[in-house]
Motif scaffolding. Structure first.
Motif, short mmCIF file in Angstrom:
data_model
loop_
_atom_site.label_atom_id
_atom_site.label_comp_id
_atom_site.label_asym_id
_atom_site.label_seq_id
_atom_site.Cartn_x
_atom_site.Cartn_y
_atom_site.Cartn_z
N LEU A 25 0.85 -1.18 0.00
CA LEU A 25 0.00 0.00 0.00
C LEU A 25 0.89 1.24 0.00
O LEU A 25 1.74 1.40 0.88
CB LEU A 25 -0.91 0.00 1.23
N LEU A 26 0.71 2.09 -0.99
CA LEU A 26 1.46 3.34 -1.11
C LEU A 26 0.57 4.48 -0.64
O LEU A 26 -0.57 4.61 -1.08
CB LEU A 26 1.90 3.58 -2.55
N CYS A 27 1.09 5.33 0.24
CA CYS A 27 0.33 6.45 0.78
C CYS A 27 1.05 7.75 0.47
O CYS A 27 2.12 8.03 1.03
CB CYS A 27 0.15 6.31 2.29
N ASP A 28 0.45 8.55 -0.41
CA ASP A 28 1.06 9.81 -0.84
C ASP A 28 0.44 10.96 -0.07
O ASP A 28 -0.62 11.47 -0.44
CB ASP A 28 0.84 9.98 -2.35
N GLU A 29 1.09 11.34 1.04
CA GLU A 29 0.59 12.42 1.91
C GLU A 29 -0.88 12.17 2.27
O GLU A 29 -1.72 13.08 2.18
CB GLU A 29 0.75 13.78 1.21
N ALA A 30 -1.17 10.97 2.71
CA ALA A 30 -2.56 10.53 2.89
C ALA A 30 -3.33 11.30 3.95
O ALA A 30 -4.56 11.24 3.98
CB ALA A 30 -2.59 9.04 3.21
N THR A 31 -2.64 12.01 4.85
CA THR A 31 -3.36 12.70 5.94
C THR A 31 -3.16 14.21 5.94
O THR A 31 -3.71 14.89 6.80
CB THR A 31 -2.90 12.16 7.31
N SER A 32 -2.41 14.74 4.99
CA SER A 32 -2.05 16.17 5.07
C SER A 32 -3.24 17.09 4.83
O SER A 32 -3.19 18.27 5.18
CB SER A 32 -0.93 16.49 4.09
N ALA A 33 -4.33 16.58 4.22
CA ALA A 33 -5.51 17.42 3.99
C ALA A 33 -6.55 17.27 5.10
O ALA A 33 -7.65 17.80 4.98
CB ALA A 33 -6.13 17.06 2.64
N LEU A 34 -6.18 16.58 6.19
CA LEU A 34 -7.15 16.27 7.23
C LEU A 34 -6.84 17.00 8.53
O LEU A 34 -5.68 17.35 8.80
CB LEU A 34 -7.16 14.75 7.49
N ASP A 35 -7.86 17.18 9.37
CA ASP A 35 -7.65 17.79 10.68
C ASP A 35 -6.99 16.77 11.61
O ASP A 35 -6.98 15.57 11.32
CB ASP A 35 -8.97 18.28 11.26
N THR B 13 2.37 -4.46 3.51
CA THR B 13 3.52 -3.57 3.65
C THR B 13 3.10 -2.17 3.20
O THR B 13 2.51 -2.00 2.13
CB THR B 13 4.68 -4.07 2.77
N ILE B 14 3.39 -1.18 4.02
CA ILE B 14 2.97 0.20 3.73
C ILE B 14 4.19 1.10 3.55
O ILE B 14 5.08 1.12 4.40
CB ILE B 14 2.06 0.75 4.84
N LEU B 15 4.21 1.83 2.45
CA LEU B 15 5.20 2.88 2.23
C LEU B 15 4.45 4.20 2.23
O LEU B 15 3.57 4.42 1.40
CB LEU B 15 5.92 2.67 0.90
N ILE B 16 4.77 5.06 3.17
CA ILE B 16 4.05 6.31 3.33
C ILE B 16 5.01 7.48 3.25
O ILE B 16 6.08 7.46 3.88
CB ILE B 16 3.26 6.32 4.67
N ILE B 17 4.66 8.48 2.44
CA ILE B 17 5.47 9.69 2.40
C ILE B 17 4.70 10.82 3.07
O ILE B 17 3.47 10.89 2.99
CB ILE B 17 5.88 10.08 0.97
N THR B 18 5.43 11.68 3.73
CA THR B 18 4.79 12.73 4.52
C THR B 18 5.80 13.83 4.82
O THR B 18 7.01 13.63 4.73
CB THR B 18 4.23 12.15 5.83
N HIS B 19 5.29 15.00 5.17
CA HIS B 19 6.15 16.06 5.69
C HIS B 19 5.85 16.28 7.17
O HIS B 19 6.36 17.22 7.78
CB HIS B 19 5.95 17.37 4.92
N GLU B 20 5.04 15.38 7.76
CA GLU B 20 4.63 15.51 9.15
C GLU B 20 5.32 14.44 10.01
O GLU B 20 5.03 13.26 9.89
CB GLU B 20 3.11 15.36 9.26
#
Length: 359
Positions: A162-172, A193-200
């Motif tokens: 599962l690839l997560c591209d900033e999956a939470t950055s638009a959420l409260d 297996t999860i690969l997640i990218i984020t700036h948080e």
């Protein structure tokens, strides 16, 4: 599970070559929740999009489950992509389709029969807590519900990645926490297996077990989340860590200390694991002729391991302070001295021990 071998990506922007990725060498193991963090423009999105060939690498190889997708035939690539789900920052839902059909889309495109589609879609919607929203349309949903639809759509083909591209950055913040808990469940219950990218950095702290730090198209630091938080090696990583773990004494406190008429020195005492529960500071004050003024304290937990730090002022003559610090270090606790500008410097243990012995 996923391996980047000297991966580079160059874009042509107005006749100029822009290196988005530079010789990336990175491995994501089966069962990981691997986070890649970096500031905007670091190359995170380009990196994750090479995994499912939304971006083809200019050079190097991206190996997914032992295969270099870029060398497969068109039909082989299409089959391989069914095993890779992707969640997007802005949901990417079809507004003219209801929740059921948004989630069903990958199955319909793959030619599944009607009964199989219904069974799989409703099972997936139950898992993400949206079974009752199957007939709603995206504009009738909250941001968190929309992201759950996106997650269900990514899960409906039973992928192993599962690839997560900033999956939470638009959420409260509250919705972000619920989505992160859902991703953790997906990893644990489905062994995905999860690969997640984020700036948080809070996202990394909350659910990842390993992390890579990106800067200017390069991976500058990797390790377990505990290792990277406890011992960041680069200035960029230290800045990210400080965004979720505050360990700086306000400058106003330093100013008050300067106005005092006694001799003192300031130290940061770092505790890891079992050390966090030991009364080392209080013992030190009882054994040695020093007063200990706690200026700041913080403790947190990562991957079940507590760690934290205390910033303390040691008051007394310099000889007693040196002896007290030597004692704390002898307990296998890391100590740094905080100098006037707030920066830190490691303690020279040989000098401290020598001073303590010879007075």
């Amino acid at each position: 599970m996923i391996e980047f071998r000297q991966v580079s990506k160059v874009f042509d922007s107005g006749g100029k070559k822009v290196e988005a990725l530079k010789n990336i060498q990175l491995s994501v193991n089966k069962g990981d929740i691997f986070g890649v963090i970096g500031f905007s423009g670091a190359g995170k999105s380009t990196l994750i999009r090479t995994v499912n060939l939304l971006e083809y690498p200019t050079s190097g190889e991206v190996i997914v489950k032992g295969k270099n997708l870029a060398k497969l035939s068109h039909n082989e690539i299409r089959e391989a992509k069914k095993d890779i789900g992707m969640i997007f920052q802005h949901f990417n839902l079809i507004n003219s389709r209801n929740v059921f059909h948004n989630v069903a889309m990958p199955l319909l495109l793959s030619g599944y029969n009607k009964k199989a589609v219904e069974d799989q879609v409703y099972e997936t919607l139950r898992f993400v807590g949206l079974e009752e929203k199957a007939n709603n349309y995206p504009d009738q949903l909250s941001g968190g519900q929309k992201q759950r639809v996106g997650i269900a759509r990514a899960l409906v083909t039973n992928p192993s990645i599962l690839l997560c591209d900033e999956a939470t950055s638009a959420l409260d913040p509250e919705t972000t926490k619920s989505i992160l808990n859902l991703l953790k469940r997906i990893n644990e219950e489905y062994n995905i297996t999860i690969l997640i990218i984020t700036h948080e950095m809070e996202v990394i702290k909350e659910i990842c077990n390993r992390v890579g730090v990106m800067e200017d198209g390069q991976i500058i630091e990797t390790g377990s989340v505990y290792e990277v938080f406890a011992h960041p090696k680069t200035a960029t990583t230290r800045n990210f860590v400080k965004s979720v773990i505050r360990d700086e004494v306000p400058q106003s406190v330093y100013q008050l200390l300067k106005e005092k008429d006694h001799f003192s020195r300031i130290f940061k005492i770092e505790f890891f694991g079992a050390d966090s529960g030991q009364p080392t500071v209080s013992k030190t004050a009882k054994i040695y002729n020093v007063e200990i003024n706690v200026l700041f304290g913080n403790i947190t937990e990562l991957q079940g391991i507590p760690f934290g730090d205390l910033v303390v002022e040691l008051i007394g003559d310099n000889y007693e302070i040196e002896r007290a610090i030597e004692y704390i270090i002898s307990q296998e606790i890391e100590v740094k001295e905080v100098i006037e500008d707030g920066s830190e410097q490691r303690i020279d243990i040989e000098r401290v021990v020598g001073n303590a012995l010879h007075g």
